[in-house]
Design a protein around this motif. Structure first.
Motif, PDB file in Angstrom:
ATOM      1  N   MET A  66      -7.045   1.958 -14.146  1.00  0.00           N
ATOM      2  CA  MET A  66      -6.581   3.005 -13.244  1.00  0.00           C
ATOM      3  C   MET A  66      -7.116   2.782 -11.828  1.00  0.00           C
ATOM      4  O   MET A  66      -6.406   2.969 -10.846  1.00  0.00           O
ATOM      5  CB  MET A  66      -7.028   4.374 -13.764  1.00  0.00           C
ATOM      6  CG  MET A  66      -6.209   5.510 -13.239  1.00  0.00           C
ATOM      7  SD  MET A  66      -6.695   7.124 -13.864  1.00  0.00           S
ATOM      8  CE  MET A  66      -6.879   6.879 -15.589  1.00  0.00           C
ATOM      9  N   GLN A  67      -8.367   2.364 -11.716  1.00  0.00           N
ATOM     10  CA  GLN A  67      -8.965   2.099 -10.413  1.00  0.00           C
ATOM     11  C   GLN A  67      -8.253   0.936  -9.723  1.00  0.00           C
ATOM     12  O   GLN A  67      -7.985   0.984  -8.518  1.00  0.00           O
ATOM     13  CB  GLN A  67     -10.445   1.782 -10.576  1.00  0.00           C
ATOM     14  CG  GLN A  67     -11.156   1.486  -9.284  1.00  0.00           C
ATOM     15  CD  GLN A  67     -12.613   1.095  -9.510  1.00  0.00           C
ATOM     16  OE1 GLN A  67     -13.074   0.994 -10.635  1.00  0.00           O
ATOM     17  NE2 GLN A  67     -13.326   0.880  -8.433  1.00  0.00           N
ATOM     18  N   ASP A  68      -7.905  -0.098 -10.476  1.00  0.00           N
ATOM     19  CA  ASP A  68      -7.194  -1.244  -9.925  1.00  0.00           C
ATOM     20  C   ASP A  68      -5.808  -0.832  -9.421  1.00  0.00           C
ATOM     21  O   ASP A  68      -5.399  -1.216  -8.324  1.00  0.00           O
ATOM     22  CB  ASP A  68      -7.075  -2.324 -11.006  1.00  0.00           C
ATOM     23  CG  ASP A  68      -6.527  -3.624 -10.480  1.00  0.00           C
ATOM     24  OD1 ASP A  68      -6.946  -4.045  -9.386  1.00  0.00           O
ATOM     25  OD2 ASP A  68      -5.686  -4.224 -11.167  1.00  0.00           O
ATOM     26  N   SER A  69      -5.109  -0.032 -10.197  1.00  0.00           N
ATOM     27  CA  SER A  69      -3.783   0.436  -9.786  1.00  0.00           C
ATOM     28  C   SER A  69      -3.865   1.306  -8.541  1.00  0.00           C
ATOM     29  O   SER A  69      -3.018   1.203  -7.644  1.00  0.00           O
ATOM     30  CB  SER A  69      -3.126   1.225 -10.916  1.00  0.00           C
ATOM     31  OG  SER A  69      -2.881   0.396 -12.012  1.00  0.00           O
ATOM     32  N   LEU A  70      -4.878   2.146  -8.468  1.00  0.00           N
ATOM     33  CA  LEU A  70      -5.038   3.021  -7.309  1.00  0.00           C
ATOM     34  C   LEU A  70      -5.327   2.229  -6.043  1.00  0.00           C
ATOM     35  O   LEU A  70      -4.755   2.509  -4.985  1.00  0.00           O
ATOM     36  CB  LEU A  70      -6.147   4.041  -7.559  1.00  0.00           C
ATOM     37  CG  LEU A  70      -6.440   4.997  -6.413  1.00  0.00           C
ATOM     38  CD1 LEU A  70      -5.230   5.891  -6.160  1.00  0.00           C
ATOM     39  CD2 LEU A  70      -7.662   5.830  -6.723  1.00  0.00           C
TER      40      LEU A  70
END
Length: 131
Positions: free
Chosen positions: A39-43
């Motif tokens: 999720m952090q990578d996508s954000l």
């Protein structure tokens, strides 16, 4: 009778149950950590795409001859942003994200790569050019 070295069935069963609970908790925590990292990578990639879209909109809303530079950060891995007539597309790690560009006049298709700087300018005929 001598009970030395003799393990009861209840003791073995309780150790077996404790091992199963520990392994399932370990699996669950690994899954939760992996999900939060994804999720952090996508954000972070979404924020980069929004930053480029905002820069293009700023240049488009100003007069002819206006230009602005944008530097794509290299610290989130390799990615590629494709700028088309009405949308931006980011591709990274077999994933893809898109955002729309409203009321822009981009003359052709551009590819932007991570870690590079680009200048977005509005030329005399009102079209946007990325160098």
């Amino acid at each position: 009778m001598d009970n030395q070295g003799f393990i009861s069935i209840e003791y073995l069963f309780s150790i077996f149950v404790i091992l199963i609970i520990a392994i399932s908790l370990l699996f669950f925590s690994q899954s939760a950590i992996e999900s939060s990292l994804n999720m952090q990578d996508s954000l972070s990639h979404r924020l980069i795409l929004d930053d480029v879209a905002n820069t293009i909109s700023q240049v488009n809303s100003n007069g002819e001859g206006y230009s602005k530079s944008v530097t794509l950060p290299p610290n989130v891995g390799y990615y590629e942003i494709t700028v088309e007539k009405d949308k931006l597309t980011i591709e990274y790690d077999d994933k893809k994200g898109e955002t729309l560009l409203l009321l822009t006049n981009i003359d052709s298709k551009y590819k932007m790569h991570s870690g590079h700087s680009y200048t977005i300018s509005k030329v005399d005929d009102g079209k946007l050019v990325i160098k």
